[in-house]
Design an enzyme around this catalytic site. Structure first.
Site, mmCIF file in Angstrom:
data_model
loop_
_atom_site.group_PDB
_atom_site.id
_atom_site.type_symbol
_atom_site.label_atom_id
_atom_site.label_comp_id
_atom_site.label_asym_id
_atom_site.label_seq_id
_atom_site.Cartn_x
_atom_site.Cartn_y
_atom_site.Cartn_z
ATOM 1 N N LYS A 78 0.944 -1.302 0.033
ATOM 2 C CA LYS A 78 -0.134 -0.054 -0.092
ATOM 3 C C LYS A 78 0.970 1.198 0.141
ATOM 4 C CE LYS A 78 -3.944 2.032 2.651
ATOM 5 N NZ LYS A 78 -4.643 1.895 3.693
ATOM 6 N N SER A 153 -9.999 2.089 2.646
ATOM 7 C CA SER A 153 -8.880 2.740 1.791
ATOM 8 C C SER A 153 -7.722 2.007 1.179
ATOM 9 C CB SER A 153 -8.253 3.971 2.854
ATOM 10 O OG SER A 153 -7.288 3.127 3.562
ATOM 11 N N SER A 177 -10.299 -0.355 6.902
ATOM 12 C CA SER A 177 -9.534 -0.242 5.648
ATOM 13 C C SER A 177 -8.901 -1.080 5.011
ATOM 14 C CB SER A 177 -8.612 1.124 5.733
ATOM 15 O OG SER A 177 -9.539 2.352 5.587
#
Ligand SMILES: [Mg+2]
Ligand SMILES: [Zn+2]
Lengths: 485, 482, 96
Positions: A78, A153, A177
């Site tokens: 990420k 997210s 997330s």
């Protein structure tokens, strides 16, 4: 079976037998990325050259006799994790030009384990979002339906694993997330206990809630990946100084006698098709020997408003360092100091980030602190206490991960509160610092849905074990999105 | 005019703690490095970094708390103080707000008239220092150096217990002495290691309520503290007496102009939005740790001064001067160790007199003195046994200081040994009398003052070496017509 | 509780966020909705409940030894800065 459909253990075995080299495996995934990422927008940065170099190093390490479950296995990080020498954008214009000068602990540990980074995954800006639409780099598209959001997210991380662009990815979970996009993309995602994984080098959103974890196609793969990043880090004084357990070793333990508690507050109002999936999942667990019961956590419905005080408060302070001075976006020709600050931050941050900074500034400001911030901390205490009480009665809690399957891109973006309610089932675990996992459990309208299990502190092993046994009895997790098999 | 007004002063002292590394990072704290070479990722507030608290800063704060008789919090909390400023890289300062590490304590100061006054200390808390803004040599820009950012500070907050600028200075000096005794701060005010903000207000004498206070920032010398407070008091009184009101504000002391002025940049109301730092768990301090620190405390200045009075029969004033720093006390006691406690007053006079002025002249600290305590003791022994007079001893001291030799070597080389041979002194007296018949006649006619003239002449003749007491007796006898 | 454009201005200034005039009513509407949403916390009975600042209740802070572990790496760290001169980070001239 094609290389990208194999589990981490199968890939490691193939590397060990010399059926494929890490360089060839890496090239295979890089080829998939160049073919598929254009439509998905799951990656912000592809680090092909570094990946091939790292794969070559992994091959040499293996040739020299080194072994390890992730040696030579590709992954995607990420873009919230700092990667030395590689742009680390956090999905924001603010950090579009930011090259991290150091590795996050999570990144360093996976590097040391010989895992090969393919690139950096797209994400909601500064991890603030539940749809991946707030990214400066544009929305990520859900592999199951390109018009739908992947969740957020960690939407890029989830979409990339679902599209089989990498065997696993890293993610972060502040209010759901990891779990919410895992559910919406049909993959397995685990958020460990707060303090289990170091936050060092992970760009902070809300420090008392943020926790790094992994997304993979199965609990077995997630166990391997989590094992590599878990453990004490002297650079994070909130990381817990307790030895990480061998998550793989415990995977196969039988579930006989496991007490699962269905959370009453989240099961009552479920949309019928979602409710049917949860009921079927409970049946499957009972068939594996688990006992199920219903438990009540009466304050849990307040978890979303609690979160939307605590998280913005912390983020408003955490994001003050982005001032255009030492790194990040700086506005052109500032007139004076105030202009430098206001325009750098005003132009560098997107709307959702600004909304949250302002919400947080407001709830901490004089006259509002007690009514909002302090009150939320008290409700947080109530919620944590109810979780503690629940774990006196049951071993793990169970329920849906999300209220609905993936929704359309653009459908909720104009209404922040409706968007925030996507995380209604996931936020409680963050407030209480508990480990939680989401795994695929069926489909609604052809879109994947997830079941969530929540455990007491440091019960990651038990969560992975329960989901692994479930995944040996079901096949939801092996189904690929059409066109990505 | 001043009679009608009572001055109320409270001080916030910032003492940089003398740790090797910063309070939340492993960067060095040494002063004077090139800009930003001692600013690591944590000090620069890079995205993703986290603070980890320095154990030594905690130990030093506990030491201070114990020395002022304060309660040490077994659980204290770090909070964020949020504001934007270029020298504050995170946009917040990590400080302590609601639960500081050191609770209520007190110190005693001695006023000019010898009276003592107790000054309450509200609290002392740990926090991080900011960086520095530099304006010189840059066109239209300010340069930021973050080497100082993250240096540990102990902020010591007093009660509004001081009633004059002099008292404020006495209190500040007291704290300065204490932190140096405890070896938790080097006290270097020029480098900013020890600085203070003063909260100043005035009220009609006898009034129960405090007046509105102004906070004066940027006070980094004892003299500035005194002058700034005096100036501010006069300003406030003048303002009130001419019908105005004091506004609560932050003012800056300008030492070049000797005035305070409002800091316009901080004019807007601050809203610091304090909240507990989620990156730092509660700080727990165990009883056993506190007791171990207590056992390691050195003798404190007040204890030392009291001991000097009782052990060496020094005056309170002398004891205060000699205990003002650990090094001075140690020097004095080393001299006494050589000459014996019976001569402690002599040792005290020399340390506070000749030695102190020689150090001042060359701007040296006492541990850099060119005469060590053993040598000074050696010199005093020659005074005590009558080898040289006190007056000659001063010359010997100067020679020892510049030449770096022992007292005996200097005395020998210069032939300064006193003449105690009565015959030799008598012979010199006879010669002087013979050479000055007129003065002799005048003296015998009743001009007593001429005795001094004869002493001087004999001393001149003996090169100043005649034993003064013997000379006195013999001269008296001979002039008397013997 | 409803926030006005004036409130947004004040908050945005505290947070040093440049907001354009047309954006102000939009943020005011958004923030009003969010504040209204979190206002339901007022219903919770929390008398005597200790505020929870941290999910790891009961744990206390771990300290580090006082050792210099970081070497100078100014050149690398300053590569991300927009304006640097003689090792200093530059900002527009600050008065006082
Ligand atoms: Mg202060
Ligand atoms: Zn302070």
């Amino acid at each position: 079976m094609s290389w990208h459909a194999r589990s981490i253990a199968e890939l490691a075995a193939a590397l060990e037998r010399g059926e494929i080299s890490s360089v060839a495996l890496t090239r295979h995934f890089l080829d998939r990325i160049s073919g598929l990422n254009g439509a998905l927008n799951a990656l912000i940065t592809v680090t092909a050259d570094q990946a091939l170099a790292a794969a070559a190093v992994a091959d040499r390490r293996r040739a020299a006799g080194e072994r390890g479950p992730l040696l030579g296995i590709p992954l995607i990080h990420k873009d919230i994790f700092c990667t030395d020498g590689v742009r680390t954008s956090c999905g924001s214009r603010m950090l579009d030009n930011f090259v991290a000068p150091y590795d996050a602990t999570v990144v360093a540990r996976l590097k040391a384990a010989g895992a090969v980074m393919l690139g950096k995954a797209n994400m909601d800006e500064f991890a603030m979002g539940s749809s991946n639409e707030t990214s400066f780099y544009g929305p990520v598209r859900n592999p199951w339906d390109l018009d739908k959001v992947p969740g957020g997210s960690s939407g890029g991380s989830a979409a990339a694993v679902a599209a089989r662009l990498a065997p696993f990815s890293t993610g972060t979970d502040t209010g759901g997330s990891i779990r919410q996009p895992a559910a919406l993309c049909g993959v397995t995602g685990i958020k460990p206990t707060y303090g289990r994984v170091s936050r060092y080098g992970m760009i902070a959103f809300a420090s008392s809630l943020d926790q790094a974890g992994v997304l993979a196609r199965s609990a077995a793969d997630a166990a391997v990946a989590l094992g590599a990043i878990a453990g004490f880090d002297p650079r994070d004084s909130t990381s817990v100084d307790a030895p990480a357990t061998d998550y793989t070793a415990a995977l196969d333990a039988p579930l006989r006698g496991l007490r699962l508690g269905l959370v009453k507050e989240f099961s009552e109002s479920l949309e019928p098709r979602n409710g049917a999936l949860i009921a079927a999942t409970l049946d499957a667990f009972r068939a594996l020997g688990a006992e199920t019961t219903t438990v009540s956590l009466p304050s849990l419905p307040l978890s979303v408003p609690t979160y939307y005080v605590v998280a913005p408060a912390e983020c408003s302070s955490n994001l003050s360092r982005f001032d255009g001075v030492r790194f990040g976006y700086r506005c052109a020709d500032p007139r004076d100091l105030r202009d430098l600050y206001e325009r750098s931050r005003g132009e560098g941050f997107g709307a959702e980030v600004k909304r949250r900074i302002m919400t947080g500034t407001y709830v901490l400001s004089a006259g509002y602190f007690d009514a909002y911030y302090l009150k939320a901390q008290q409700v947080r205490q109530l919620i944590a206490g109810e979780f503690r009480a629940a774990f006196q009665q049951v071993d793990l809690l169970i329920g849906p991960t999300t209220p609905t399957p993936a929704f359309g891109i653009g459908a909720k973006i104009d209404d922040p509160v409706t968007m925030y309610l996507n995380d209604i089932y996931t936020i409680g675990a963050n407030l209480a610092g508990l480990p939680a996992i989401s795994a695929p459990c069926g489909f609604v309208d052809g879109l994947p849905m997830g079941v969530q299990l929540i455990g007491p502190h440091f019960a990651e092993g038990r969560l992975l074990n329960a989901v692994h046994r479930y995944q040996t009895a079901t096949d939801w997790h092996v189904r690929a999105a059409p066109g990505y098999a | 005019m001043m009679k009608d007004w009572e001055v109320v002063i409270g001080l916030e002292i910032h003492a940089q703690l003398a740790t090797r590394s910063k309070i939340f990072s492993g960067a060095a704290t040494a002063y004077g490095a090139p800009p930003n070479t001692q600013a690591c990722l944590v000090d620069l507030a890079y995205p993703g970094v986290l603070p980890v608290l320095n154990a030594e800063a905690v130990r030093m704060a506990v030491k201070f708390g114990l020395a002022i008789g304060a309660q040490i919090a077994e659980r204290s909390i770090f909070a964020r103080k949020n504001y934007f400023y270029p020298d504050l890289p995170k946009g917040y300062q990590i400080s302590q707000y609601e639960q500081p590490i050191v609770g209520r304590g007190a110190l005693e100061i001695v006023l000019d008239d010898g009276a003592t006054r107790r000054i309450g200390i509200t609290r002392a808390h740990l926090e991080e220092d900011a960086g520095k803004s530099l304006h010189e040599g840059l066109a239209n820009a300010t340069g930021i150096d973050l080497n100082r950012a993250g240096t540990p500070l102990l902020e010591i907050v007093s009660e509004p217990d001081m009633r004059s600028a002099k008292e404020a200075v006495a209190y500040m000096k007291k704290v300065h002495t204490l932190v140096r005794y405890l070896e938790i701060c080097d006290g270097n005010m020029q480098e900013g290691s020890f600085r203070c903000d003063a909260n100043v207000s005035v009220r009609p004498r006898g009034a129960a309520k405090f007046g509105t206070r102004a906070e004066i920032k940027n006070l980094n010398s004892f003299r500035f503290v005194e002058k700034a407070i005096q100036h501010e008091v006069a300003r406030q009184i003048e303002l009130i007496e001419s019908g105005g009101t004091v506004v609560q504000e932050t003012r800056l002391y300008d030492s070049d102009r000797d005035e305070t002025r409002s800091m316009r940049s901080k004019e807007e109301a601050n809203d610091y939005r304090y909240f507990p730092d989620p990156d730092l768990l509660p700080l727990a301090i165990e009883r056993a740790f506190i007791e171990a620190v207590r056992a390691s405390l050195p003798e404190l200045p007040d204890q030392k001064a009291a001991r000097f009075v009782s052990e060496y029969q020094l005056s309170g004033y002398d004891a205060g001067v000699l205990s003002a720093s650990r090094e001075t006390g140690a020097y004095f006691e080393a001299v006494v160790g050589r000459v014996g406690a019976a001569h402690a007053k002599l040792a005290a006079n020399w340390v506070m007199g000749e030695l102190s002025s020689a150090l001042n002249r060359e701007n040296l600290e006492i541990d850099a003195a060119r005469i060590d305590p053993q040598r000074l003791g050696g010199l005093l022994e020659r005074v005590i046994d009558g080898t040289i007079s006190g007056k000659l001893a001063k010359d010997v001291f100067e020679a020892m200081w510049t030449e770096g030799r022992d007292a005996d070597a200097v005395i020998e080389a210069k032939g300064l040994r006193q003449i105690t041979d009565a015959g030799a002194i008598a012979k010199a007296i006879d010669e002087v009398i013979a050479a000055n018949p007129k003065q002799l006649a005048d003296y015998r006619a009743g001009k007593d003052k001429l005795f001094g003239f004869f002493v001087g002449q004999v001393m001149k003749a003996t090169g100043g070496k005649a034993n003064p007491a013997q000379l006195n007796d013999l001269l008296k006898a001979k002039l008397g017509g013997g | 509780m409803s926030l006005t454009s004036r409130d947004v201005e004040k908050i945005a200034h505290l947070a040093r966020l440049g907001i354009t005039d047309p954006e102000k009513p939009v943020y005011a509407a958004n923030l009003s909705k969010i504040v209204e949403f979190v206002d339901q916390l007022a219903r919770a009975k929390t008398d005597g409940v200790t505020p929870m600042a941290h999910p790891l209740e009961g744990l206390t802070q771990r300290l580090r030894a006082d050792e210099v572990t970081e070497a100078d790496d100014r050149e690398k760290y300053q590569r991300n800065a927009a304006a640097v001169q003689a090792g200093l980070y530059l900002v527009p001239k600050v008065i006082e």
